[in-house]
Motif scaffolding. Sequence first.
Motif, PDB file in Angstrom:
ATOM      1  N   ALA A  78       0.825  -1.205   0.000  1.00  0.00           N
ATOM      2  CA  ALA A  78       0.000   0.000   0.000  1.00  0.00           C
ATOM      3  C   ALA A  78       0.862   1.259   0.000  1.00  0.00           C
ATOM      4  N   GLU A  79       0.424   2.243  -0.769  1.00  0.00           N
ATOM      5  CA  GLU A  79       1.067   3.563  -0.824  1.00  0.00           C
ATOM      6  C   GLU A  79       0.218   4.525   0.004  1.00  0.00           C
ATOM      7  N   GLN A  80       0.839   5.218   0.967  1.00  0.00           N
ATOM      8  CA  GLN A  80       0.113   6.205   1.761  1.00  0.00           C
ATOM      9  C   GLN A  80      -0.052   7.465   0.924  1.00  0.00           C
ATOM     10  N   LEU A  81      -1.312   7.894   0.738  1.00  0.00           N
ATOM     11  CA  LEU A  81      -1.607   9.055  -0.099  1.00  0.00           C
ATOM     12  C   LEU A  81      -1.667  10.359   0.690  1.00  0.00           C
ATOM     13  N   THR A  82      -2.127  10.304   1.933  1.00  0.00           N
ATOM     14  CA  THR A  82      -2.287  11.526   2.733  1.00  0.00           C
ATOM     15  C   THR A  82      -1.500  11.428   4.029  1.00  0.00           C
ATOM     16  N   GLN A  98      -9.166  11.236 -11.339  1.00  0.00           N
ATOM     17  CA  GLN A  98      -7.945  12.040 -11.290  1.00  0.00           C
ATOM     18  C   GLN A  98      -7.690  12.622  -9.910  1.00  0.00           C
ATOM     19  N   ARG A  99      -8.752  12.714  -9.099  1.00  0.00           N
ATOM     20  CA  ARG A  99      -8.636  13.317  -7.774  1.00  0.00           C
ATOM     21  C   ARG A  99      -9.492  12.564  -6.768  1.00  0.00           C
ATOM     22  N   ILE A 100      -9.152  12.809  -5.516  1.00  0.00           N
ATOM     23  CA  ILE A 100      -9.998  12.398  -4.402  1.00  0.00           C
ATOM     24  C   ILE A 100     -10.321  13.672  -3.643  1.00  0.00           C
ATOM     25  N   VAL A 122     -16.865  12.387  27.976  1.00  0.00           N
ATOM     26  CA  VAL A 122     -17.950  13.234  28.432  1.00  0.00           C
ATOM     27  C   VAL A 122     -18.726  13.633  27.188  1.00  0.00           C
ATOM     28  N   ASN A 123     -20.010  13.380  27.187  1.00  0.00           N
ATOM     29  CA  ASN A 123     -20.836  13.791  26.063  1.00  0.00           C
ATOM     30  C   ASN A 123     -21.371  15.182  26.357  1.00  0.00           C
ATOM     31  N   ILE A 124     -20.812  16.159  25.691  1.00  0.00           N
ATOM     32  CA  ILE A 124     -21.159  17.553  25.934  1.00  0.00           C
ATOM     33  C   ILE A 124     -22.379  17.919  25.113  1.00  0.00           C
ATOM     34  N   ARG A 125     -23.331  18.516  25.766  1.00  0.00           N
ATOM     35  CA  ARG A 125     -24.535  18.968  25.092  1.00  0.00           C
ATOM     36  C   ARG A 125     -24.255  20.312  24.433  1.00  0.00           C
ATOM     37  N   ASN A 126     -24.694  20.466  23.200  1.00  0.00           N
ATOM     38  CA  ASN A 126     -24.486  21.705  22.450  1.00  0.00           C
ATOM     39  C   ASN A 126     -22.992  22.014  22.337  1.00  0.00           C
ATOM     40  N   MET A 127     -22.248  20.987  21.978  1.00  0.00           N
ATOM     41  CA  MET A 127     -20.797  21.091  21.876  1.00  0.00           C
ATOM     42  C   MET A 127     -20.381  22.049  20.759  1.00  0.00           C
ATOM     43  N   GLU A 128     -19.270  22.693  20.947  1.00  0.00           N
ATOM     44  CA  GLU A 128     -18.712  23.577  19.931  1.00  0.00           C
ATOM     45  C   GLU A 128     -18.357  22.764  18.693  1.00  0.00           C
ATOM     46  N   THR A 129     -18.679  23.291  17.525  1.00  0.00           N
ATOM     47  CA  THR A 129     -18.379  22.606  16.271  1.00  0.00           C
ATOM     48  C   THR A 129     -16.983  23.005  15.819  1.00  0.00           C
ATOM     49  N   PRO A 130     -16.091  22.031  15.632  1.00  0.00           N
ATOM     50  CA  PRO A 130     -14.759  22.368  15.140  1.00  0.00           C
ATOM     51  C   PRO A 130     -14.816  22.716  13.655  1.00  0.00           C
ATOM     52  N   SER A 131     -13.963  23.620  13.220  1.00  0.00           N
ATOM     53  CA  SER A 131     -13.939  23.976  11.806  1.00  0.00           C
ATOM     54  C   SER A 131     -13.378  22.802  11.004  1.00  0.00           C
ATOM     55  N   ALA A 132     -13.887  22.661   9.787  1.00  0.00           N
ATOM     56  CA  ALA A 132     -13.440  21.591   8.899  1.00  0.00           C
ATOM     57  C   ALA A 132     -13.497  22.102   7.470  1.00  0.00           C
ATOM     58  N   SER A 133     -12.570  21.643   6.657  1.00  0.00           N
ATOM     59  CA  SER A 133     -12.473  22.109   5.280  1.00  0.00           C
ATOM     60  C   SER A 133     -12.496  20.941   4.308  1.00  0.00           C
ATOM     61  N   ILE A 134     -12.788  21.281   3.064  1.00  0.00           N
ATOM     62  CA  ILE A 134     -12.755  20.305   1.980  1.00  0.00           C
ATOM     63  C   ILE A 134     -11.426  20.467   1.260  1.00  0.00           C
ATOM     64  N   TRP A 135     -10.805  19.334   0.967  1.00  0.00           N
ATOM     65  CA  TRP A 135      -9.509  19.294   0.299  1.00  0.00           C
ATOM     66  C   TRP A 135      -9.616  18.452  -0.968  1.00  0.00           C
ATOM     67  N   SER A 136      -8.703  18.683  -1.881  1.00  0.00           N
ATOM     68  CA  SER A 136      -8.590  17.895  -3.102  1.00  0.00           C
ATOM     69  C   SER A 136      -7.214  17.246  -3.113  1.00  0.00           C
ATOM     70  N   LEU A 137      -7.186  15.975  -3.464  1.00  0.00           N
ATOM     71  CA  LEU A 137      -5.936  15.228  -3.584  1.00  0.00           C
ATOM     72  C   LEU A 137      -5.768  14.850  -5.042  1.00  0.00           C
ATOM     73  N   ASP A 138      -4.854  15.514  -5.737  1.00  0.00           N
ATOM     74  CA  ASP A 138      -4.550  15.163  -7.125  1.00  0.00           C
ATOM     75  C   ASP A 138      -3.724  13.884  -7.115  1.00  0.00           C
ATOM     76  N   LEU A 139      -4.141  12.907  -7.890  1.00  0.00           N
ATOM     77  CA  LEU A 139      -3.462  11.609  -7.895  1.00  0.00           C
ATOM     78  C   LEU A 139      -2.351  11.497  -8.933  1.00  0.00           C
ATOM     79  N   GLN A 140      -2.355  12.354  -9.932  1.00  0.00           N
ATOM     80  CA  GLN A 140      -1.331  12.309 -10.984  1.00  0.00           C
ATOM     81  C   GLN A 140      -0.654  13.662 -11.111  1.00  0.00           C
ATOM     82  N   ALA A 142       2.010  12.966  -9.080  1.00  0.00           N
ATOM     83  CA  ALA A 142       2.308  12.461  -7.737  1.00  0.00           C
ATOM     84  C   ALA A 142       1.252  13.027  -6.793  1.00  0.00           C
ATOM     85  N   PRO A 143       0.869  12.284  -5.751  1.00  0.00           N
ATOM     86  CA  PRO A 143      -0.157  12.771  -4.841  1.00  0.00           C
ATOM     87  C   PRO A 143       0.193  14.136  -4.236  1.00  0.00           C
ATOM     88  N   ALA A 144      -0.743  15.088  -4.363  1.00  0.00           N
ATOM     89  CA  ALA A 144      -0.565  16.433  -3.806  1.00  0.00           C
ATOM     90  C   ALA A 144      -1.935  16.965  -3.382  1.00  0.00           C
TER      91      ALA A 144
END
Length: 178
Positions: A78-82, A98-100, A122-140, A142-144
Motif C-alpha cells: 500500500a502507498e500512503q496518499l495523505t 484524477q482526484r480524491i 464526556v458527552n457535551i450537550r451543544n458542543m462547539e463545532t470544530p472547523s473543517a475544510s474540503i480538500w482535493s488530492l490530485d493523484l497524478q 504524484a499525490p498532492a
Amino acid sequence: RAFFFTSNRDAPENAATRNQIYLMRPAGGEAQRVTDAKEGVRDYAVSKDGRSLVYRSGKDGEEQLYRLPVSGIETATAEQLTKHPTGIGTWRFTPGDQRIVFVTPDALDNDDKERREKKFTVNIRNMETPSASIWSLDLQPAPATKKLTDGTQYAATSFTISGDGKWIGFRGQSLNRY
C-alpha cells in the motif's frame, strides 16, 4: 473477475473493528486478504477505471488514505496518499479518477483526544463545532493536496461532486453554536 469485501475474520476476538479488505473470485476458492492495516480498514472504494483500490485506515481521528494497484494486488504494498495531522473524514473519487475529495478538521482538540485515550468520555450537550475544510488530492503525477474551502466561518460536513467533476456542492455548519 473478482470482488472485494471487508471482514474482521483474522482479527483478535476483542478487536471487532479491525476489518481488512479481502479479494474473492466468483468461480470459488478461499478469499485472499489484500490489506494488513494495523488499525483496520474503515472504508474503501475502487476507482471507476478499476486500476486502484483506495482505503482509509488509522487510529480514530488520525485516519489516512492508502492506495493499492488492482493489477497484482495480491503482492502489492500500500502507498500512503495523505499525511494530514487531523485525519481524513468523508472522501470520494471525482469522475475520471484524477482526484480524491475529502473533508478533514482544521485542528485537533488535544484535550478531547487525551480524554478519549484515557477512556474518560464526556458527552457535551451543544458542543462547539470544530472547523473543517474540503480538500482535493490530485493523484497524478504524484499525490498532492490542495485546500478548497476556508473553514474559518463554517465546518464542511458533507459534499457531492457533480457528474462532470467541475463542481462540488457541500453542506456547511455554523461554528457559532448559539
